[in-house]
Design a protein around this motif. Structure first.
Motif, PDB file in Angstrom:
ATOM      1  N   GLN A  14      46.171  30.047  35.134  1.00 18.26           N
ATOM      2  CA  GLN A  14      45.773  31.002  34.096  1.00 18.26           C
ATOM      3  C   GLN A  14      44.352  30.723  33.620  1.00 18.26           C
ATOM      4  O   GLN A  14      43.558  31.651  33.397  1.00 18.26           O
ATOM      5  CB  GLN A  14      46.747  30.930  32.909  1.00 18.26           C
ATOM      6  CG  GLN A  14      48.128  31.458  33.223  1.00 18.26           C
ATOM      7  CD  GLN A  14      49.080  31.319  32.065  1.00 18.26           C
ATOM      8  OE1 GLN A  14      50.255  31.054  32.233  1.00 18.26           O
ATOM      9  NE2 GLN A  14      48.585  31.491  30.853  1.00 18.26           N
ATOM     10  N   ASP A  15      44.003  29.448  33.479  1.00 18.89           N
ATOM     11  CA  ASP A  15      42.652  29.101  33.032  1.00 18.89           C
ATOM     12  C   ASP A  15      41.618  29.460  34.091  1.00 18.89           C
ATOM     13  O   ASP A  15      40.527  29.947  33.769  1.00 18.89           O
ATOM     14  CB  ASP A  15      42.591  27.607  32.710  1.00 18.89           C
ATOM     15  CG  ASP A  15      41.214  27.177  32.216  1.00 18.89           C
ATOM     16  OD1 ASP A  15      40.802  27.641  31.134  1.00 18.89           O
ATOM     17  OD2 ASP A  15      40.546  26.410  32.933  1.00 18.89           O
ATOM     18  N   LEU A  16      41.943  29.221  35.380  1.00 15.94           N
ATOM     19  CA  LEU A  16      41.008  29.543  36.455  1.00 15.94           C
ATOM     20  C   LEU A  16      40.741  31.041  36.521  1.00 15.94           C
ATOM     21  O   LEU A  16      39.584  31.480  36.646  1.00 15.94           O
ATOM     22  CB  LEU A  16      41.575  29.057  37.797  1.00 15.94           C
ATOM     23  CG  LEU A  16      40.804  29.457  39.055  1.00 15.94           C
ATOM     24  CD1 LEU A  16      39.421  28.807  39.071  1.00 15.94           C
ATOM     25  CD2 LEU A  16      41.572  29.067  40.309  1.00 15.94           C
ATOM     26  N   LEU A  17      41.790  31.840  36.409  1.00 20.14           N
ATOM     27  CA  LEU A  17      41.651  33.290  36.548  1.00 20.14           C
ATOM     28  C   LEU A  17      41.397  33.982  35.214  1.00 20.14           C
ATOM     29  O   LEU A  17      41.148  35.195  35.183  1.00 20.14           O
ATOM     30  CB  LEU A  17      42.908  33.873  37.206  1.00 20.14           C
ATOM     31  CG  LEU A  17      43.248  33.319  38.606  1.00 20.14           C
ATOM     32  CD1 LEU A  17      44.524  33.951  39.120  1.00 20.14           C
ATOM     33  CD2 LEU A  17      42.095  33.559  39.575  1.00 20.14           C
ATOM     34  N   LYS A  18      41.502  33.213  34.113  1.00 16.76           N
ATOM     35  CA  LYS A  18      41.301  33.746  32.762  1.00 16.76           C
ATOM     36  C   LYS A  18      42.269  34.896  32.476  1.00 16.76           C
ATOM     37  O   LYS A  18      41.896  36.005  32.092  1.00 16.76           O
ATOM     38  CB  LYS A  18      39.851  34.203  32.572  1.00 16.76           C
ATOM     39  CG  LYS A  18      38.847  33.065  32.683  1.00 16.76           C
ATOM     40  CD  LYS A  18      39.064  32.021  31.583  1.00 16.76           C
ATOM     41  CE  LYS A  18      38.018  30.916  31.589  1.00 16.76           C
ATOM     42  NZ  LYS A  18      38.214  29.937  32.645  1.00 16.76           N
ATOM     43  N   TRP A  63      41.885  32.961  47.705  1.00 15.75           N
ATOM     44  CA  TRP A  63      42.495  34.271  47.456  1.00 15.75           C
ATOM     45  C   TRP A  63      41.682  35.029  46.414  1.00 15.75           C
ATOM     46  O   TRP A  63      41.394  36.215  46.569  1.00 15.75           O
ATOM     47  CB  TRP A  63      43.941  34.099  46.990  1.00 15.75           C
ATOM     48  CG  TRP A  63      44.547  35.388  46.508  1.00 15.75           C
ATOM     49  CD1 TRP A  63      45.164  36.324  47.267  1.00 15.75           C
ATOM     50  CD2 TRP A  63      44.565  35.865  45.159  1.00 15.75           C
ATOM     51  NE1 TRP A  63      45.575  37.388  46.479  1.00 15.75           N
ATOM     52  CE2 TRP A  63      45.205  37.124  45.179  1.00 15.75           C
ATOM     53  CE3 TRP A  63      44.088  35.364  43.945  1.00 15.75           C
ATOM     54  CZ2 TRP A  63      45.399  37.886  44.024  1.00 15.75           C
ATOM     55  CZ3 TRP A  63      44.268  36.125  42.803  1.00 15.75           C
ATOM     56  CH2 TRP A  63      44.917  37.367  42.830  1.00 15.75           C
ATOM     57  N   ALA A  64      41.326  34.342  45.352  1.00 11.87           N
ATOM     58  CA  ALA A  64      40.563  34.993  44.287  1.00 11.87           C
ATOM     59  C   ALA A  64      39.235  35.521  44.805  1.00 11.87           C
ATOM     60  O   ALA A  64      38.796  36.618  44.440  1.00 11.87           O
ATOM     61  CB  ALA A  64      40.337  34.009  43.138  1.00 11.87           C
ATOM     62  N   ALA A  65      38.582  34.769  45.697  1.00 13.43           N
ATOM     63  CA  ALA A  65      37.278  35.192  46.229  1.00 13.43           C
ATOM     64  C   ALA A  65      37.383  36.487  47.023  1.00 13.43           C
ATOM     65  O   ALA A  65      36.418  37.262  47.099  1.00 13.43           O
ATOM     66  CB  ALA A  65      36.691  34.094  47.106  1.00 13.43           C
ATOM     67  N   GLY A  66      38.536  36.753  47.603  1.00 11.07           N
ATOM     68  CA  GLY A  66      38.701  37.958  48.403  1.00 11.07           C
ATOM     69  C   GLY A  66      39.364  39.096  47.655  1.00 11.07           C
ATOM     70  O   GLY A  66      39.676  40.132  48.266  1.00 11.07           O
ATOM     71  N   THR A  67      39.588  38.926  46.375  1.00  7.23           N
ATOM     72  CA  THR A  67      40.259  39.945  45.554  1.00  7.23           C
ATOM     73  C   THR A  67      39.256  40.512  44.552  1.00  7.23           C
ATOM     74  O   THR A  67      38.757  39.758  43.697  1.00  7.23           O
ATOM     75  CB  THR A  67      41.454  39.319  44.812  1.00  7.23           C
ATOM     76  OG1 THR A  67      42.306  38.664  45.762  1.00  7.23           O
ATOM     77  CG2 THR A  67      42.246  40.377  44.063  1.00  7.23           C
ATOM     78  N   PRO A  68      38.903  41.792  44.638  1.00 11.42           N
ATOM     79  CA  PRO A  68      37.843  42.356  43.780  1.00 11.42           C
ATOM     80  C   PRO A  68      37.987  42.017  42.299  1.00 11.42           C
ATOM     81  O   PRO A  68      37.002  41.703  41.639  1.00 11.42           O
ATOM     82  CB  PRO A  68      37.964  43.857  44.035  1.00 11.42           C
ATOM     83  CG  PRO A  68      38.491  43.951  45.436  1.00 11.42           C
ATOM     84  CD  PRO A  68      39.433  42.802  45.573  1.00 11.42           C
ATOM     85  N   GLU A  69      39.194  42.023  41.787  1.00 10.75           N
ATOM     86  CA  GLU A  69      39.393  41.771  40.359  1.00 10.75           C
ATOM     87  C   GLU A  69      38.997  40.359  39.951  1.00 10.75           C
ATOM     88  O   GLU A  69      38.529  40.127  38.830  1.00 10.75           O
ATOM     89  CB  GLU A  69      40.857  42.038  40.001  1.00 10.75           C
ATOM     90  CG  GLU A  69      41.154  41.877  38.511  1.00 10.75           C
ATOM     91  CD  GLU A  69      42.615  42.150  38.175  1.00 10.75           C
ATOM     92  OE1 GLU A  69      42.974  41.970  37.000  1.00 10.75           O
ATOM     93  OE2 GLU A  69      43.389  42.523  39.084  1.00 10.75           O
ATOM     94  N   PHE A  70      39.155  39.408  40.855  1.00 12.74           N
ATOM     95  CA  PHE A  70      38.918  37.997  40.496  1.00 12.74           C
ATOM     96  C   PHE A  70      37.834  37.353  41.350  1.00 12.74           C
ATOM     97  O   PHE A  70      37.677  36.143  41.336  1.00 12.74           O
ATOM     98  CB  PHE A  70      40.227  37.208  40.641  1.00 12.74           C
ATOM     99  CG  PHE A  70      41.331  37.694  39.764  1.00 12.74           C
ATOM    100  CD1 PHE A  70      41.335  37.393  38.416  1.00 12.74           C
ATOM    101  CD2 PHE A  70      42.353  38.473  40.277  1.00 12.74           C
ATOM    102  CE1 PHE A  70      42.348  37.851  37.586  1.00 12.74           C
ATOM    103  CE2 PHE A  70      43.369  38.938  39.470  1.00 12.74           C
ATOM    104  CZ  PHE A  70      43.375  38.646  38.116  1.00 12.74           C
ATOM    105  N   ARG A  71      37.083  38.171  42.075  1.00 13.64           N
ATOM    106  CA  ARG A  71      36.085  37.641  43.004  1.00 13.64           C
ATOM    107  C   ARG A  71      35.116  36.683  42.321  1.00 13.64           C
ATOM    108  O   ARG A  71      34.746  35.642  42.874  1.00 13.64           O
ATOM    109  CB  ARG A  71      35.341  38.812  43.637  1.00 13.64           C
ATOM    110  CG  ARG A  71      34.341  38.421  44.705  1.00 13.64           C
ATOM    111  CD  ARG A  71      33.888  39.679  45.424  1.00 13.64           C
ATOM    112  NE  ARG A  71      35.001  40.320  46.112  1.00 13.64           N
ATOM    113  CZ  ARG A  71      35.027  41.596  46.480  1.00 13.64           C
ATOM    114  NH1 ARG A  71      33.987  42.379  46.200  1.00 13.64           N
ATOM    115  NH2 ARG A  71      36.073  42.095  47.102  1.00 13.64           N
ATOM    116  N   HIS A  72      34.714  37.042  41.097  1.00 11.73           N
ATOM    117  CA  HIS A  72      33.716  36.227  40.394  1.00 11.73           C
ATOM    118  C   HIS A  72      34.287  34.879  39.955  1.00 11.73           C
ATOM    119  O   HIS A  72      33.546  34.011  39.478  1.00 11.73           O
ATOM    120  CB  HIS A  72      33.193  36.985  39.172  1.00 11.73           C
ATOM    121  CG  HIS A  72      34.261  37.342  38.179  1.00 11.73           C
ATOM    122  ND1 HIS A  72      35.310  38.182  38.480  1.00 11.73           N
ATOM    123  CD2 HIS A  72      34.432  36.953  36.879  1.00 11.73           C
ATOM    124  CE1 HIS A  72      36.089  38.317  37.423  1.00 11.73           C
ATOM    125  NE2 HIS A  72      35.580  37.577  36.433  1.00 11.73           N
TER     126      HIS A  72
END
Length: 506
Positions: A14-18, A63-72
């Motif tokens: 949760q902290d990583l993805l905010k 996974w986050a890097a390849g997902t537009p919502e969490f790419r940053h």
């Protein structure tokens, strides 16, 4: 590619993805490719409370890097690259506590390239930079040691998430930098070599430095206390080690160079060894040369010179077949055992280089030599836990003219008794070992093959080549049984086992 194990708790995800608790609930349902949680592999069975599910940090970060919502919030070098990028620039060489590095300015910030295959170099460097609140360097890369899809394999750690390592593509870094990136073979990956490089620079020709074993052997070869054969043996092994290092560099350059030649815009080999100065000549192997080397190493092994101790230790690890003894063996020193019976004929002596290698790290009580085989023997002090032990090298052959094999006794190793009343540790070559019992699928063919040879000729020099196919099936089956310590197998028992035909499959 296995990079490392970093597990994140639900709170850490949760902290990583905010995201909050509801956001986490939504993620698990909205994204079918969201990494699956797993049980905490570090939770111990006696921990009072379950630690809860955890997520593979590397998989989640990528996974986050390849997902537009969490790419940053995902892995920096796993994010899709923008179409418009400014050319990067080389910021020069850096000395770091984690190895030599080059820094590159890019659109995403500075990428630090550590020219080392240290397993935790990128992690340690990123942790240090994060602790310094360094906002300029966004990610640290180090070499993984093999070849990836687009060039040398890389491990990356972002300073924003210095706990999580992930695989990065050499081609991605090249695209961000906008020019070819230098690579150095492992033994030339030294600060004084790497700092000479600039974009467009000529390939640096660098020496392959001598490693410690080579240096020790060459120093020993200058010792006037050794004879010609010993000095020849020492020099020859030093040359072999030197040549191997040179050949390793040449092979590495060829492998990575072949890969680079397929796409010359991605990697440049920045340094080569001086091929004209190598290799140093070594003696061509033949019977005469082998005799000289064996004679030389025998002199070294029985010498009391400090140089001989260091050289013998190196030879044990590099080419033990040149030494005048076989496998290192240790047995418990107890009264009434076959080992105690054998020890009665041992004679006390001053320690030699061979004794020193036996005794390394041990509390020694007495040094001995076996007068029939010349094998060095050490008795350790009784430490109260495991008790005293006999440490020795197995002989390569048993002395001639000593009757026939009378029996085999199984006590920590295989022992041979002879018809004229002598006891010997069974001969064994340096790279093998003698044992009995169920080896979890591995059968004791070494012991069976040795005993098979000694039944015919007690003084026969032992060979264990192809023992797995040459050992008689019946003898192998006999030694495969779980015999108790101290079991004696008579000559009749051994001969009968040897004559037992293999079971035919129907």
């Amino acid at each position: 590619m296995g990079i490392g194990d970093t597990y994140l708790s639900k709170a850490e995800v949760q902290d990583l993805l905010k995201v909050g608790s509801f956001g986490m609930w939504r993620l698990l349902r909205q994204y079918k490719d969201f990494p699956v949680p797993e049980k905490n592999p570090y939770r111990r069975s006696y921990d009072p409370d379950p630690a809860g599910p955890v997520w593979d940090g590397t998989a989640l970060y990528q996974w986050a890097a390849g997902t537009p919502e969490f790419r940053h919030r995902g892995a920096v070098l796993a994010r899709p690259l923008s179409g418009l990028r400014q050319p990067g620039r080389h910021l020069g060489y850096r000395d770091t506590p984690h190895g030599p590095a080059t820094d590159w300015h890019t659109d995403i910030g500075v990428i630090r390239m550590l020219h080392t295959t240290g397993s935790s170099a990128a992690l340690s460097a990123a942790v240090g930079l994060a602790a310094e609140f360094n906002r300029e360097i966004v990610t640290v890369c180090s070499l993984y040691g093999d070849i990836g899809a687009t060039g040398p394999a890389l491990v990356a750690v972002d300073t924003a998430q210095p706990r999580i390592a992930y695989e990065a593509q050499w081609g991605t870094v090249v695209d961000l930098v906008g020019q070819v990136i230098p690579w150095w073979p492992g033994l030339l990956r030294r600060p004084e070599v790497i700092r000479q490089w600039q974009p467009g620079a000529e390939v640096v020709v660098a020496d392959v430095l001598a490693e410690e074993r080579e240096t020790v052997l060459r120093e020993a070869a200058r010792n006037p206390a050794f004879g010609v054969a010993a000095r020849t043996a020492l020099t020859n092994m030093a040359n072999q080690i030197r040549n191997q290092r040179v050949e390793d560099v040449a092979s590495e350059i060829q492998i990575f160079g072949d890969h680079a030649s397929r796409d010359q815009t991605r990697m440049v080999i920045a340094a080569r060894h001086d091929a004209a100065a190598h290799p140093i000549g070594i003696l061509e192997e033949d019977d005469d040369v082998d005799d000289v080397l064996v004679t030389g190493w025998r002199e070294i092994a029985i010498s009391a010179q400090p140089d001989a101790v260091a050289a013998t230790d190196i030879a044990l690890g590099y080419h033990p077949d040149l030494l005048p003894f076989g496998r290192f063996t240790d047995v418990r020193a107890k009264e009434g055992t076959i080992a105690e019976r054998w020890s009665r004929r041992l004679t006390v002596c001053d320690p030699t280089a061979a004794h020193a290698t036996l005794a390394e790290g041990k509390q020694v009580e007495v040094f001995f030599v076996d007068p029939l085989t010349d094998m060095p023997v050490v008795r350790t002090k009784n430490d109260g836990d495991e008790g005293a032990k006999w440490l020795f090298y197995a002989p390569l052959a048993l002395p001639a003219g000593r009757g026939e094999l009378a029996s085999v006794v199984l006590y920590d190793t295989v022992w041979i008794t002879t018809t004229d009343g002598q006891v010997h540790p069974a001969p064994c070559t340096p790279g093998d070992h003698l044992w009995w019992g169920d080896g979890w699928g591995d059968r004791p063919t070494e012991a069976a093959h040795v005993v098979n040879q000694l039944l015919d000729d007690l003084a026969r020099p032992i060979s264990l080549r192809n023992h797995w196919s040459k050992a008689p099936t019946g003898l192998t089956g006999l030694f495969n049984e779980e015999h108790k310590q101290g079991t004696e197998l008579t000559r009749a028992t051994l001969l009968h086992a040897r004559m037992t035909p293999p079971t035919l499959r129907r």
